[in-house]
Structure formats: structure tokens, C-alpha cells
Design a protein around this motif. Structure first.
Motif, PDB file in Angstrom:
ATOM      1  N   THR A  60       0.824  -1.213   0.000  1.00 28.96           N
ATOM      2  CA  THR A  60       0.000   0.000   0.000  1.00 28.96           C
ATOM      3  C   THR A  60       0.858   1.263   0.000  1.00 28.96           C
ATOM      4  O   THR A  60       0.469   2.297   0.544  1.00 28.96           O
ATOM      5  N   GLY A  61       2.043   1.184  -0.577  1.00 28.32           N
ATOM      6  CA  GLY A  61       2.847   2.371  -0.809  1.00 28.32           C
ATOM      7  C   GLY A  61       3.673   2.851   0.357  1.00 28.32           C
ATOM      8  O   GLY A  61       4.070   4.026   0.408  1.00 28.32           O
ATOM      9  N   PRO A 188      -1.954  -4.540  -8.600  1.00 29.60           N
ATOM     10  CA  PRO A 188      -3.029  -4.042  -7.737  1.00 29.60           C
ATOM     11  C   PRO A 188      -4.317  -3.903  -8.540  1.00 29.60           C
ATOM     12  O   PRO A 188      -4.283  -3.578  -9.732  1.00 29.60           O
ATOM     13  N   ARG A 251       2.521  -0.819  -4.573  1.00 28.25           N
ATOM     14  CA  ARG A 251       2.161   0.486  -5.115  1.00 28.25           C
ATOM     15  C   ARG A 251       3.201   1.545  -4.737  1.00 28.25           C
ATOM     16  O   ARG A 251       3.868   1.431  -3.708  1.00 28.25           O
ATOM     17  N   TYR A 253       3.273   6.014  -4.646  1.00 26.61           N
ATOM     18  CA  TYR A 253       2.482   7.240  -4.777  1.00 26.61           C
ATOM     19  C   TYR A 253       3.412   8.430  -4.956  1.00 26.61           C
ATOM     20  O   TYR A 253       4.477   8.509  -4.335  1.00 26.61           O
ATOM     21  N   GLU A 259      -0.488   7.390  -9.015  1.00 28.82           N
ATOM     22  CA  GLU A 259      -0.163   6.089  -8.436  1.00 28.82           C
ATOM     23  C   GLU A 259       0.351   5.163  -9.536  1.00 28.82           C
ATOM     24  O   GLU A 259      -0.188   5.138 -10.646  1.00 28.82           O
ATOM     25  N   VAL A 261       2.744   1.134 -10.178  1.00 27.80           N
ATOM     26  CA  VAL A 261       3.308  -0.060  -9.552  1.00 27.80           C
ATOM     27  C   VAL A 261       4.813   0.130  -9.422  1.00 27.80           C
ATOM     28  O   VAL A 261       5.440   0.894 -10.166  1.00 27.80           O
TER      29      VAL A 261
END
Length: 407
Positions: A60-61, A188, A251, A253, A259, A261
Motif C-alpha cells: 500500500t505504498g 493491484p 504500489r 504514490y 499512483e 506499480v
């Protein structure tokens, strides 16, 4: 996530395998009387339970839960026989089975009933053959391995040899391995192109790309007995990887709110250099120390220092407290959540690749009664090891390992 566990467990397996409490003894030459029939030398069972928690999930980054549990089990069977020429042939078969659950991987597709990598079982058998000369101590070996989980499979092969000096005080070991891997390019859910599959749901028949990842590693080790009490070893382990090295369901950001990958170079050179000192203080104490310097072409630089002091409480009970410290300068491709520049070619928010330091502390207890554990002469040793890992990024983990040996 899972990479931290595998690194810690690998360290455990290596230490458990090197817990002899006595000083090295000269190799006994008994080839003239050895049986040529295949016989069982030893059987080993190792089980480990690992649990970790943190709040920097790369899925989740760089934010979110890193909770993961893993139950790993390995079984190995070692057999040997002597040839007509007096050479000893040793065959080692090992079977490993791990089952893990990962809360962060469940975020690849939160709406899926069976999200990719939320839980999985990894199976990894291997076979090793070694031919050695009891008189000289020289040896040559070959190995083959296979590993499979739902999104990843690996085929490996290796070669190794050992050479000893005439007085047995100097030993040189060489090992070379190749792993040819292939894994599904799971994305994702929000970044999948139209018609692209999930890669996990059995009922999802949509296509998913697969990419190779090939690894080539070597190990050079030179061990020297300096005095009756002091041994030293120099270890150099260069390696090279090529293929898909980014984890595409992780991910990243960016500062403009976009966003993507994870994207990393498709090649990586690694060069760890280590030195080990073992000092036999007396019949009850051994001081084991290890230092390693690591560098790679992604810009990571790391120092690791480790000390372990096995203490022989009785003739068959020993306790070994240990401590390891690691400090790392992270890759130039790393930035935390939302801080990547949109113009960057390579980027990751995986905190395994960030600047950090960590502490790992624990102890091992080993039972090796002369009449066998619980009076069973074939049950030669039992070891229980526990450790706690603390990382500056906030990740913490615990591991408990049980090792049983039968001869």
C-alpha cells in the motif's frame, strides 16, 4: 513482509547447524573397513513459528499493516556409502513446507474473496550429493532444488568443493548456484488493464503475464586455524540477478497524486564480504563473532555485527545467548509514501530497501545427553531457539525454532 522472515529464518538454520561444542578433531581414516552399503547417517526436523507486525507495508505504498505469520517445517535425511576406491558418497534430501498469512498482501485486491498472496503454502525439496576423501578432507558436490508457491516457481542447481591443507589447518570452500525463477505479474486491482486477471482466484481465467528472474551466486570461504583456541574465516559471496526484480503488486504514490506499480532496474549486483572469529575460551565457553559488509549497484551499503557465546552448563546441556546489530544506507530509488517525483525512472516505497538499523537478540538451549534425549539413543539432540527482532522503521518480530536430530 515475507522477505524479513526468510532472512531471519535463514540465519537461524545456519546457526543451528553449527552448534558443535567441542574443538575440531582430526579426520579419522577408516576407509579400509567401511561398509559399502547405503546407510542413514542422520535425520533432522526443524520447525519455526514467525510473527511480525509493523506499519510500512510496501503493498500500500509504504503505509499500512505489515502483519505476517509463517509456520515453516523442514525435514532432511542424510545417507552415505563408501565406493570401492574408498571415497565417501553422501546424499542429503531435504523437504521444506511453509505456510504463511499476510494481512498486507490482502490489500492487493481488497474486494477479492481470495486475494493474491493473502495466504499460501510454499514447498521446496532439494537434493545434494557429495563425494569426499576421509583421509585428505577434500570434497566435491552437486545440488538441485525446486520451490513452488501460487505465483512463483524456482529451479536451482549448484556445485561446490572443499580443499584442505595437509595439516588440516587451512580449508578453502567454493560454491556456485543458479536459480531460474518464473513468477506471475500480479497487479493491484485498480492498476490492472482491461481484461487482465487477478492471478489468484481459481475461477478467474483471464490472462496474467509471467516474467523470469534469474539469480547467479558464488561463495568463497577461506578458514584458518591460527592457534589451538582461535579460528578465523574470510567469506566473499558475490551474486547477480537479472529479470523482473520489482514486485509489481506493490504500489508507489507520487507528489502529483498519481499512483503506479513499483519499478526497479532489471539487474542487481551484490557483494557481501564477511569475517568470522571463533575463540574456544575453555571447555565451557566459546565466543563466536561475525562481521559483514554489504554493497550493491542499487546504492545499498550495510554493516552487520554478530556475537554468540555458547556456554556448556553440563556435559550435555548448553545455552547460547546471541545478539546481532545491522545498519543500512538505503537504495537511491526509495522514498516514503507520496514523496516520489513523477519524472523518476525507478521507484519503490519498500522499507526493506530504506535506510534503517535493527537489533536481533535471543538465546538457544541445546540438549545432547550421552544416552540420547528421553533415553532414546537415536534421538541425539534437541534445540530450542527464540529471538526478538526490532527495526528502526517500527517493524518488530518474534521467532521460535525447534530442531530435532536423530542418528
Amino acid at each position: 513482509m515475507k522477505k524479513i522472515y526468510l532472512g531471519v529464518l535463514a540465519m537461524y538454520m545456519g546457526i543451528l547447524a553449527s552448534h558443535a561444542q567441542t574443538k575440531p578433531q582430526p579426520v579419522k581414516d577408516s576407509t579400509n573397513y567401511e561398509s559399502r552399503k547405503l546407510k542413514i547417517d542422520e535425520i533432522n526436523f526443524v520447525s519455526a513459528y514467525y510473527h511480525q507486525n509493523g506499519n510500512n507495508s510496501a503493498v500500500t505504498g509504504g503505509i499500512g499493516t505489515e502483519k505476517l505469520t509463517d509456520f515453516a517445517n523442514t525435514f532432511d535425511l542424510q545417507m552415505s556409502k563408501y565406493s570401492k576406491t574408498g571415497k565417501k558418497h553422501t546424499f542429503l534430501f531435504e523437504l521444506g513446507v511453509d505456510h504463511y498469512t499476510s494481512a498486507s498482501s490482502d490489500k492487493i485486491d481488497p474486494n477479492s474473496v481470495s486475494s493474491a498472496s493473502m495466504q499460501d503454502t510454499r514447498i521446496y525439496p532439494s537434493l545434494n550429493w557429495t563425494v569426499s576423501n576421509d583421509k585428505t578432507g577434500n570434497a566435491f558436490g552437486l545440488s538441485a532444488s525446486y520451490s513452488h508457491e501460487f505465483d512463483y516457481q524456482s529451479v536451482g542447481a549448484g556445485i561446490n568443493f572443499t580443499r584442505l591443507s595437509k595439516n588440516k589447518n587451512t580449508q578453502f570452500d567454493f560454491k556456485a548456484q543458479v536459480f531460474l525463477d518464473k513468477w506471475k505479474v500480479i497487479l493491484p486491482v485498480e492498476l490492472r488493464p482491461p481484461g487482465y486477471g487477478s492471478g489468484s482466484d481459481r475461477e478467474d481465467n483471464r490472462p496474467v503475464d509471467s516474467k523470469p528472474r534469474n539469480s547467479f551466486s558464488t561463495s568463497f570461504s577461506l578458514s584458518q586455524v591460527l592457534t589451538q583456541r582461535l579460528q578465523v574465516a574470510l567469506i566473499v559471496e558475490p551474486s547477480y540477478q537479472h529479470g523482473l526484480l520489482a514486485t509489481k503488486y506493490q504500489r508507489d504514490y507520487f507528489t502529483d497524486g498519481s499512483e503506479r506499480v513499483e519499478n526497479l532496474p532489471d539487474n542487481r549486483y551484490k557483494l557481501p564480504i564477511g569475517v568470522r572469529f571463533n575463540y574456544f575460551l575453555d571447555d565451557h565457553f566459546i565466543i563466536r563473532t561475525f562481521y559483514r559488509y554489504y554493497m550493491d549497484n542499487w546504492g545499498i551499503r550495510a554493516h552487520t555485527a554478530e556475537v554468540e557465546i555458547p556456554v556448556k552448563l553440563t556435559s550435555f546441556v548448553s545455552v547460547s545467548p546471541f545478539y546481532r546489530y545491522n545498519t543500512q544506507v538505503g537504495t537511491r530509488y526509495f522514498k516514503p509514501y507520496g514523496q516520489h517525483n513523477p519524472t523518476e525512472e525507478f521507484y519503490t516505497s519498500d522499507y526493506d530497501l530504506s535506510s534503517l538499523h535493527s537489533n536481533f537478540v535471543g538465546a538457544n538451549i541445546r540438549l545432547s545427553p550421552p544416552n540420547g534425549v528421553f533415553g532414546n539413543a537415536h534421538f541425539t539432540s534437541l534445540e530450542l531457539r527464540a529471538g526478538h527482532y526490532m527495526r528502526s522503521t517500527g517493524l518488530n518480530s518474534n521467532i521460535v525454532t525447534l530442531a530435532l536430530k536423530f542418528k
